[in-house]
Motif scaffolding. Structure first.
Motif: not given
Length: 381
Positions: A261-264, A269-273, A304-306, A363-364
């Protein structure tokens, strides 16, 4: 001198002319009759009666007609709600040149689906039980076609199949009940004195009612969840379900592929289970198609990895979910294919923030109501 009307050459006797005319007439009659006889000999006919689920009638007749056509046999069929085996034993045989080569009764509505085939030439009845249903699936339809096709082929080749109609009719009669042996006369015995009733008797033990029949189903699939207008998380999933006739209880484990997910000038980087628990209520549409509606709950754990200037260390975000789902399922024997459509509700309304030197801003913000869809393949047992 006399004048003769006979021309030079051999004179034709009146008897020979008559024989020539008869021969020409016979040849002409044979030439006219031969094409008709040849046409009649080229095509045979089977008269059939079919009892099946109305939804399957056209498919069964189309498969049998196409198969028998390859042997040069026409199928003339009618349908019936039920078939009485006595009709097979008492049917009138048409042994004329234009009559059928065999009579076929195909009863798919009986408790034990059965094929009856009556050879017109020999008068023998061939009976074959079939492991199919009233609305056969493609595998069962192929079994019906093979049995009918091979049986008709045997009749066309002159092989004897079955038993006589009298013997077949005798097999339909119920077996006579054994006669009861005469009971010997017994002398009357004095009645015993009544016993005093006990003061108290234990109540009979109560037995638990048998549980309703249940089965299991396992499936693997691929699902996707729409988090926002430009972000869709998707990945594989695995589910297991306990099934009762009117209720289903299932659990689904899913793993989504990494989502950026990019904002500006900042991206994440999202990795979900996650896991879903669902209770559903099914309803049959046809013998192979069903639908169900369900409600459930779940939890989504996201790493969540910024990334970017001033990015913070990676962290975990956990969201409790409530979900509603509708499912359409088609069974192919033990195999099942299903399509699921539903929606997840994020109870926490998670927001992702970015800390800058002057202030902290959002941010989102993913949607709280998230549309969900999945395609699954599995087995019921």
């Amino acid at each position: 001198m006399g004048v003769s009307g006979r021309k030079n050459g051999v004179a034709t006797a009146p008897g020979s002319e008559r024989l020539v005319r008869v021969a020409l007439f016979l040849l002409l009659a044979g030439a006219v009759a031969l094409p008709r006889a040849g046409t009649a000999a080229e095509r045979e006919r089977v008269n059939a009666v079919l009892a099946s689920d109305p939804a399957a009638t056209d498919r069964v007749l189309a498969a049998l007609s196409a198969s028998l056509d390859g042997q040069g046999v026409d199928l003339v069929a009618v349908t019936a709600a039920r078939i009485d085996p006595l009709d097979v034993a008492h049917s009138t045989l048409d042994r004329s040149v234009a009559g059928p080569v065999a009579y076929l009764w195909l009863d798919l509505m009986a408790t034990q689906p059965t094929m009856y085939l009556l050879d017109v030439r020999s008068g023998l009845v061939y009976v074959r039980p079939l492991a199919v249903r009233a609305d056969p699936d493609p595998v069962e339809l192929e079994l019906i076609r093979l049995v009918v096709d091979s049986s008709v082929e045997a009749i066309l080749k002159g092989r004897a199949l079955g038993v006589s109609r009298d013997e077949f009719e005798r097999s339909l009669a119920p077996a006579p009940a054994p006669e009861a042996a005469p009971k010997p006369e017994l002398e009357p015995k004095p009645e015993p004195a009544p016993k005093p009733a006990p003061e108290s008797q234990p109540a009979p033990e109560s037995r638990p009612a048998p549980e309703s029949e249940s089965t299991w189903a396992i499936a693997a699939g691929y699902s996707g969840t729409m988090l926002s207008a430009d972000s869709v998380a998707h990945g594989p999933e695995l589910s297991a379900e306990r099934r009762w006739p009117r209720f289903r209880l299932g659990v689904t484990l899913w793993q989504q592929l990494p989502l950026a997910v990019t904002r500006g000038d900042v991206n994440m980087r999202l990795l979900s289970s996650g896991i879903h628990l669902l209770a559903a209520f099914p309803a049959a549409i046809t013998s192979h198609l069903s639908a169900s509606l369900g409600l459930g709950a779940g939890v989504d754990a996201t790493r969540v990895t910024p990334r970017g200037n001033g990015a913070q260390p990676a962290f975990w975000a956990t969201d409790p979910l409530v979900l509603a789902m509708a499912t359409i399922e088609h069974a192919f024997g033990a195999a099942v294919v299903s399509v699921c459509i539903g929606v997840d509700l994020d109870l926490l309304a998670t927001r992702y923030l970015v800390a800058r030197s002057d202030a902290t801003s959002v941010l989102w913000s993913p949607w709280r109501w998230r549309p969900y869809a999945a395609l699954r393949f599995g087995f019921a047992f």
